[in-house]
Design an enzyme around this catalytic site. Structure first.
Site, PDB file in Angstrom:
ATOM      1  N   ARG A 130       0.819  -1.236   0.000  1.00  0.00           N
ATOM      2  CA  ARG A 130       0.000   0.000   0.000  1.00  0.00           C
ATOM      3  C   ARG A 130       0.841   1.270   0.000  1.00  0.00           C
ATOM      4  NH1 ARG A 130      -3.677  -2.582   3.713  1.00  0.00           N
ATOM      5  NH2 ARG A 130      -5.267  -3.622   2.478  1.00  0.00           N
ATOM      6  N   LYS A 152       2.420  11.218 -12.014  1.00  0.00           N
ATOM      7  CA  LYS A 152       1.533  10.309 -12.748  1.00  0.00           C
ATOM      8  C   LYS A 152       2.292   9.029 -13.030  1.00  0.00           C
ATOM      9  CE  LYS A 152      -1.629  13.318 -15.216  1.00  0.00           C
ATOM     10  NZ  LYS A 152      -2.050  13.767 -16.564  1.00  0.00           N
ATOM     11  N   GLU A 194       8.135  17.059 -26.160  1.00  0.00           N
ATOM     12  CA  GLU A 194       7.566  17.453 -24.864  1.00  0.00           C
ATOM     13  C   GLU A 194       8.201  18.762 -24.368  1.00  0.00           C
ATOM     14  OE1 GLU A 194       4.972  15.821 -23.617  1.00  0.00           O
ATOM     15  OE2 GLU A 194       5.168  13.663 -23.963  1.00  0.00           O
ATOM     16  N   LYS A 235       6.469  22.552 -15.534  1.00  0.00           N
ATOM     17  CA  LYS A 235       5.653  21.422 -15.085  1.00  0.00           C
ATOM     18  C   LYS A 235       5.410  21.490 -13.583  1.00  0.00           C
ATOM     19  CE  LYS A 235       4.412  16.711 -15.378  1.00  0.00           C
ATOM     20  NZ  LYS A 235       4.447  15.450 -16.067  1.00  0.00           N
ATOM     21  N   GLU A 245      -5.194  17.014 -11.551  1.00  0.00           N
ATOM     22  CA  GLU A 245      -5.778  17.302 -12.862  1.00  0.00           C
ATOM     23  C   GLU A 245      -7.278  17.554 -12.798  1.00  0.00           C
ATOM     24  OE1 GLU A 245      -3.898  15.260 -16.189  1.00  0.00           O
ATOM     25  OE2 GLU A 245      -5.837  15.214 -17.190  1.00  0.00           O
ATOM     26  N   ARG A 249      -3.974  21.212 -15.151  1.00  0.00           N
ATOM     27  CA  ARG A 249      -2.996  20.167 -15.520  1.00  0.00           C
ATOM     28  C   ARG A 249      -3.329  19.503 -16.858  1.00  0.00           C
ATOM     29  NH1 ARG A 249       0.241  15.762 -11.790  1.00  0.00           N
ATOM     30  NH2 ARG A 249       1.375  14.860 -13.539  1.00  0.00           N
ATOM     31  N   ASN A 253      -1.538  17.870 -21.489  1.00  0.00           N
ATOM     32  CA  ASN A 253      -1.898  16.849 -22.471  1.00  0.00           C
ATOM     33  C   ASN A 253      -2.077  17.427 -23.865  1.00  0.00           C
ATOM     34  OD1 ASN A 253      -1.905  14.419 -21.039  1.00  0.00           O
ATOM     35  ND2 ASN A 253      -3.759  15.041 -19.981  1.00  0.00           N
ATOM     36  N   HIS A 256      -1.941  15.205 -26.871  1.00  0.00           N
ATOM     37  CA  HIS A 256      -1.920  13.816 -26.427  1.00  0.00           C
ATOM     38  C   HIS A 256      -3.186  13.044 -26.807  1.00  0.00           C
ATOM     39  CE1 HIS A 256       1.610  15.119 -24.311  1.00  0.00           C
ATOM     40  NE2 HIS A 256       1.773  13.967 -23.694  1.00  0.00           N
ATOM     41  N   HIS A 260      -2.207   9.830 -28.411  1.00  0.00           N
ATOM     42  CA  HIS A 260      -2.481   8.510 -27.817  1.00  0.00           C
ATOM     43  C   HIS A 260      -3.287   7.640 -28.782  1.00  0.00           C
ATOM     44  CE1 HIS A 260      -1.865   9.868 -23.348  1.00  0.00           C
ATOM     45  NE2 HIS A 260      -0.737   9.619 -23.959  1.00  0.00           N
ATOM     46  N   HIS A 274       6.133   7.587 -28.424  1.00  0.00           N
ATOM     47  CA  HIS A 274       5.180   8.463 -27.718  1.00  0.00           C
ATOM     48  C   HIS A 274       5.375   9.943 -28.097  1.00  0.00           C
ATOM     49  CE1 HIS A 274       2.686  10.142 -24.548  1.00  0.00           C
ATOM     50  NE2 HIS A 274       3.702  10.919 -24.224  1.00  0.00           N
TER      51      HIS A 274
HETATM   52  P1  NAD Z   1      11.297   4.635 -22.951  1.00  0.00           P
HETATM   53  O1  NAD Z   1      11.281   4.599 -21.500  1.00  0.00           O
HETATM   54  O2  NAD Z   1      10.756   3.442 -23.678  1.00  0.00           O
HETATM   55  O3  NAD Z   1      12.772   4.925 -23.456  1.00  0.00           O
HETATM   56  C1  NAD Z   1      13.024   4.988 -24.841  1.00  0.00           C
HETATM   57  C2  NAD Z   1      14.140   4.021 -25.254  1.00  0.00           C
HETATM   58  O4  NAD Z   1      15.386   4.590 -24.890  1.00  0.00           O
HETATM   59  C3  NAD Z   1      14.081   2.667 -24.612  1.00  0.00           C
HETATM   60  O5  NAD Z   1      14.507   1.705 -25.544  1.00  0.00           O
HETATM   61  C4  NAD Z   1      15.122   2.766 -23.498  1.00  0.00           C
HETATM   62  O6  NAD Z   1      15.661   1.516 -23.162  1.00  0.00           O
HETATM   63  C5  NAD Z   1      16.140   3.644 -24.135  1.00  0.00           C
HETATM   64  N1  NAD Z   1      16.961   4.444 -23.244  1.00  0.00           N
HETATM   65  C6  NAD Z   1      16.565   5.076 -22.118  1.00  0.00           C
HETATM   66  N2  NAD Z   1      17.551   5.841 -21.644  1.00  0.00           N
HETATM   67  C7  NAD Z   1      18.606   5.676 -22.462  1.00  0.00           C
HETATM   68  C8  NAD Z   1      19.896   6.225 -22.502  1.00  0.00           C
HETATM   69  N3  NAD Z   1      20.290   7.153 -21.620  1.00  0.00           N
HETATM   70  N4  NAD Z   1      20.741   5.835 -23.481  1.00  0.00           N
HETATM   71  C9  NAD Z   1      20.323   4.934 -24.418  1.00  0.00           C
HETATM   72  N5  NAD Z   1      19.099   4.399 -24.445  1.00  0.00           N
HETATM   73  C10 NAD Z   1      18.241   4.783 -23.477  1.00  0.00           C
HETATM   74  O7  NAD Z   1      10.470   5.870 -23.540  1.00  0.00           O
HETATM   75  P2  NAD Z   1      10.330   7.410 -23.084  1.00  0.00           P
HETATM   76  O8  NAD Z   1      10.176   8.151 -24.345  1.00  0.00           O
HETATM   77  O9  NAD Z   1      11.354   7.817 -22.117  1.00  0.00           O
HETATM   78  O10 NAD Z   1       8.949   7.409 -22.304  1.00  0.00           O
HETATM   79  C11 NAD Z   1       7.730   7.130 -22.956  1.00  0.00           C
HETATM   80  C12 NAD Z   1       6.739   6.711 -21.901  1.00  0.00           C
HETATM   81  O11 NAD Z   1       6.565   7.764 -20.959  1.00  0.00           O
HETATM   82  C13 NAD Z   1       5.362   6.430 -22.488  1.00  0.00           C
HETATM   83  O12 NAD Z   1       4.891   5.216 -21.942  1.00  0.00           O
HETATM   84  C14 NAD Z   1       4.518   7.579 -22.000  1.00  0.00           C
HETATM   85  O13 NAD Z   1       3.178   7.238 -21.842  1.00  0.00           O
HETATM   86  C15 NAD Z   1       5.180   7.916 -20.691  1.00  0.00           C
HETATM   87  N6  NAD Z   1       4.951   9.294 -20.226  1.00  0.00           N
HETATM   88  C16 NAD Z   1       4.536   9.465 -18.949  1.00  0.00           C
HETATM   89  C17 NAD Z   1       4.346  10.737 -18.454  1.00  0.00           C
HETATM   90  C18 NAD Z   1       3.954  10.934 -17.021  1.00  0.00           C
HETATM   91  O14 NAD Z   1       3.656  12.062 -16.634  1.00  0.00           O
HETATM   92  N7  NAD Z   1       3.985   9.915 -16.196  1.00  0.00           N
HETATM   93  C19 NAD Z   1       4.580  11.853 -19.262  1.00  0.00           C
HETATM   94  C20 NAD Z   1       5.005  11.638 -20.580  1.00  0.00           C
HETATM   95  C21 NAD Z   1       5.192  10.339 -21.060  1.00  0.00           C
HETATM   96  N1  GLY Z   2       2.342  14.382 -18.869  1.00  0.00           N
HETATM   97  C1  GLY Z   2       1.089  14.922 -18.435  1.00  0.00           C
HETATM   98  C2  GLY Z   2       1.030  15.171 -16.982  1.00  0.00           C
HETATM   99  O1  GLY Z   2       1.953  14.894 -16.236  1.00  0.00           O
HETATM  100  O2  GLY Z   2       0.030  15.631 -16.526  1.00  0.00           O
END
Ligand code: NAD
Ligand code: GLY
Length: 377
Positions: A130, A152, A194, A235, A245, A249, A253, A256, A260, A274
């Site tokens: 939890r 998030k 982003e 942010k 949100e 907030r 998006n 997005h 998405h 993404h």
């Molecule tokens: P990811 O985590 O898949 O990383 C992209 C690729 O780069 C992967 O293959 C990873 O192994 C590789 N990688 C990571 N760091 C590296 C480095 N320093 N050197 C070499 N390779 C490296 O993708 P991302 O673009 O970082 O994140 C996308 C995800 O984030 C999506 O699922 C999206 O929905 C989520 N997201 C979440 C939020 C949130 O607020 N929580 C906001 C935006 C996006």
């Molecule tokens: N990436 C959108 C949020 O954090 O609200």
């Protein structure tokens, strides 16, 4: 807009959420100080590092060494790289391993990786026993400017992105900008979408600065730290004013809802990362805003031009392979979390830096717009 920081000096951005306030430390070479920074706020914890199969060989040893130097012991959990790890199956494995390793309440899950690892590990930390704690060590540009900040977390459902999750603020974010040197160019560009988003939402001066300085962000000079710091400050401000949100907030998006839907349409695969979906989505959001008479067409074209200059996809025709028709895309957009009682909300804009939430977009207008965009493929 703030002035660039002095070289070598970490920038600290605080997220002032009362007793859950935390710092984002941004700078080149900061991973070495991660253990010391964590021990300063949580002495005597145990740590589980969650990372992926690409990041592990690059940075796991360094992370473990930084923790060990500060007297913190750690275990490692390595998941396959890529979006498919944001699944119930991988989530179950992470949770079971945390429990088996006796990571207890008060202990810390360290998310070492991009947004996939951050979302997955953050969500596991929110629900195991939890609630454990999470520290984010983002290794992609996207994670450093967006996903590691704001709390998030979550995984994907077969119905769409991020539909199962929790709010779980980190206790610390350490963004070592040198880690981005190994990021493939395509991933770096996807994260840049982003960064540009913050200018498009509410900071035209930042967008103008990006138009002039984006190359230096890619090559890793002081502009990179500056862009990440401006993004994190933006942010942090939004998250502090509207953590859950209920209003503002949703602006984060921008692009997005389209993005998405396109990610779902391309099977959450390498066909469209993404950030690439966000780039196409932001371009569509500005084009739709211009078509609705909210801003001059030239303003929307300026957005598309900058994203395309950087090498990002901006049109549906930039996405390889088949896409669903307008009905199919609209159906996918209707799975968005901003949909309330069947009403589609979109982030629209009256110009660069002038985005707003439109809570009730006419779905027939969107369908006509999507049909036009698809026919231009
Ligand atoms: P990811 O985590 O898949 O990383 C992209 C690729 O780069 C992967 O293959 C990873 O192994 C590789 N990688 C990571 N760091 C590296 C480095 N320093 N050197 C070499 N390779 C490296 O993708 P991302 O673009 O970082 O994140 C996308 C995800 O984030 C999506 O699922 C999206 O929905 C989520 N997201 C979440 C939020 C949130 O607020 N929580 C906001 C935006 C996006
Ligand atoms: N990436 C959108 C949020 O954090 O609200």
């Amino acid at each position: 807009m703030t002035a660039p920081s002095r070289p070598g000096e970490p920038v600290i951005v605080n997220v002032p959420l009362g007793d859950r306030a935390y710092d984002i430390a941004i700078g080149r070479g900061l991973l070495a100080s991660f253990g010391k920074r964590l021990a300063a706020i949580r002495p005597n914890v145990r740590v589980a590092i969650v990372t992926d199969s690409t990041v592990a060989p690059l940075y796991l040893d360094m992370t473990e060494a930084a923790l060990s130097e500060a007297g913190i012991s750690s275990v490692r959990i390595i998941v396959p790289q890529g979006e498919k790890s944001k699944s119930f199956r991988v989530f179950e494995r992470v949770c079971e391993t945390l429990i088996a390793e006796r990571i207890e309440r008060g202990d810390v899950v360290v998310a070492l990786g991009g947004g996939v690892v951050g979302d997955l590990a953050g969500f596991a930390s929110a629900v195991v026993r939890r609630g454990l704690e999470v520290a984010q060590v983002p290794t992609t540009l996207l994670a450093q400017v967006d996903s590691s900040v704001g709390g998030k977390t979550g995984i994907n459902s077969q119905h769409g992105k991020n539909l199962v999750g929790a709010f779980q603020q980190p206790i610390l974010v350490v963004a070592d900008t040198a880690l981005l040197d190994t990021l493939p160019a395509r991933e770096f560009r996807a994260g840049y979408a982003e960064v540009a988003k913050y200018g498009l939402i509410a900071d035209e001066a930042f967008f103008t600065w990006l138009e002039a300085n984006w190359r230096e962000i890619f090559t890793g000079g002081a502009a990179r730290e500056h862009a990440i710091a401006v993004s994190c400050r933006a942010k942090a401000g939004v998250v502090t004013r509207d953590e859950r949100e209920s209003g503002e907030r949703a602006l984060l998006n921008l692009g997005h809802t389209f993005g998405h839907a396109l990610e779902a349409a391309t099977g959450f695969s390498d066909r469209l990362l993404h950030g690439e979906g966000v780039a196409v989505g932001m371009t569509l959001a500005f084009a739709f805003s211009a078509k609705s008479g909210l801003m001059p067409v030239a303003e929307a074209e300026r957005v598309a031009r900058h994203l395309a200059d950087v090498g990002l996809p901006t049109r549906l025709s930039d996405i390889s392979g088949e896409l669903p028709g307008p009905d199919g895309l609209l159906e996918l957009m209707a799975q968005d979390k901003k949909v309330k009682r069947g009403k589609l909300a979109l982030i629209l804009a009256r110009g660069i830096g002038k985005s707003f939430v439109e809570p009730n977009v006419d779905q027939a207008e969107i369908k006509t717009f999507l049909a036009e965009q698809l026919s231009g493929r």
